[in-house]
Design an enzyme around this catalytic site. Structure first.
Site, PDB file in Angstrom:
ATOM      1  CE  LYS A 294      80.629  88.675  50.569  1.00 42.00           C
ATOM      2  NZ  LYS A 294      81.739  87.875  50.014  1.00 42.00           N
ATOM      3  CG  ASP A 313      82.710  85.649  55.457  1.00 43.77           C
ATOM      4  OD1 ASP A 313      82.329  84.679  56.153  1.00 43.77           O
ATOM      5  OD2 ASP A 313      83.679  86.351  55.760  1.00 43.77           O
TER       6      ASP A 313
END
Length: 402
Positions: A294, A313
């Site tokens: 991420k 996320d």
């Protein structure tokens, strides 16, 4: 430099890989008196409509954590009423917005040329480059806010592909994807893990005050520091110092990451990743301490020019589950974000929005967060009041797990 009172802003943007310039905002209404007035107030003007750039939405979107708003309103109305202040490449930026455009005061860049890496360039959608003079202040604004893309047309394109995007984005115009410095972006997002925007901002300011250089002390904004270079963070005392500043486990990540990046070539190496493919850049970044999929994707999108990349996320995961079930029906989604669901959701948004999917998803993300924030404020009970005989405590406003 714009010197004429008849101001014209030209966007250079691409739809088919061929460059074409489009005049989108001709400010013929500004007369010579306004120009002379602006000169006496030590500010310059950049004509651009709010639907092409909204400072409040863009600078508070959680992309960068170093922009501040004033703590008080300046009483002397003869002075510019700056709305935003920040430091980019060791120079102070002061900005304010009206319906006609952006007023600004930007100091000279004090960036250390030994660690500057490849010069910033205006990019086309095909990856070719148009040389830009780094000494021109307007070029720095165009570069940072990616004004070589006409945002109204992008919103229209994404809205045609996705009715949900259109319904959200129509109420949230002008959200731009910032083109950030890779070094600042890397260390900022290492600090962002399992954190909220307010706390991330405080941590980054502490990092800059400890290891950066004083840039300016601005009334109603406070003291500004430059972001530290890699060499400043590459020493044996960094982890201890940051631990005392409340970085927690992130102190170790920052210290180790600085050592790893320094060994690879520092900021020059990070900047060179702009010239690599997305898989290559992502692989390199994930070899750095504290950088997972991420965070690597955030850096690729926000500072390495990989605009098709969609970071996923927990909030994006929730949006996908709630609003895009038909698009991800083939995925066996669990309650938590797994590697398989991460890649599937990122691929889904990429197919939906196209080569600038990361930017489109950023707009969707921010629009959804703003709607949730307004809803929460309407439903919130005042602190100290009771709900079902239980005392309401003040929570952490703006929790965003990045």
């Amino acid at each position: 430099m714009i010197r004429s009172y008849q101001l014209q802003f030209i966007y250079t943007y691409r739809l088919t890989g061929t460059a074409r310039s489009v005049a989108v905002h001709n400010c013929t209404a500004f007369n010579r008196n306004m120009v002379e007035e602006k000169a006496t107030r030590s500010e310059s003007f950049f004509p651009i409509p709010r639907e092409e750039l909204c400072l409040s939405s863009t600078l508070s979107s959680g992309q960068s954590f170093r922009w501040r708003q004033p703590t008080a309103i300046e009483e002397d109305t003869k002075l510019p009423q700056w709305q935003w202040a920040g430091v980019i490449n060791k120079s102070l930026w002061l900005l304010r917005q009206t319906e006609e455009g952006i007023y600004y005061n930007i100091g000279p860049s004090r960036k250390n040329t030994s660690s500057a890496g490849p010069s910033r360039k205006k990019r086309t959608r095909t990856g070719s480059a148009i040389p830009s003079s780094s000494s021109c202040t307007e070029d720095r604004i165009v570069d940072y806010f990616r004004l070589d893309y006409k945002l109204v047309d992008l919103y229209s394109e994404w809205g045609r592909k996705d009715s949900l995007f259109k319904s959200l984005a129509d109420s949230h115009p002008g959200i731009r994807l910032l083109r950030q410095d890779p070094t600042e972006n890397l260390f900022s997002f290492i600090c962002s893990q399992n954190n909220n925007i307010s706390r991330i901002t405080g941590m980054i300011e502490g990092l800059c005050a400890q290891y950066g250089e004083v840039v300016a002390d601005v009334p109603n904004f406070g003291k500004f520091y430059s972001f530290p270079d890699v060499d400043s963070l590459n020493n044996t005392e960094v982890e201890t110092h940051l631990g005392r500043l409340g970085f927690g486990y992130r102190a170790r990540y920052v210290a180790k990451a600085a050592t790893q990046v320094a060994l690879k070539g520092g900021s020059d190496w990070l900047n060179s990743l702009r010239l690599t493919t997305y898989p290559e850049a992502r692989s390199h970044l994930m070899g750095i301490s504290g950088v997972g999929p991420k965070v690597a994707d955030c850096i690729c999108l926000m500072s390495l020019d990989k605009l098709s990349v969609v970071p996923v996320d927990t909030h994006v995961f929730q949006i996908a589950q709630r609003d895009y079930k038909d698009h991800i029906s083939h995925l066996k989604l669990t309650k938590t974000l797994t590697d398989k669901s991460y890649s599937g959701i990122a691929r889904m948004f990429g197919c939906l929005y196209g080569p600038l999917a990361g930017w489109a998803q950023c707009v969707l993300f921010m629009s959804d967060l703003k709607i949730e924030s307004k809803s929460a404020k309407r439903c919130a009970m005042p602190v100290g009041k009771t709900r079902n005989n239980k005392r309401v405590k003040k929570g952490n406003e703006g929790d965003v797990h990045l």
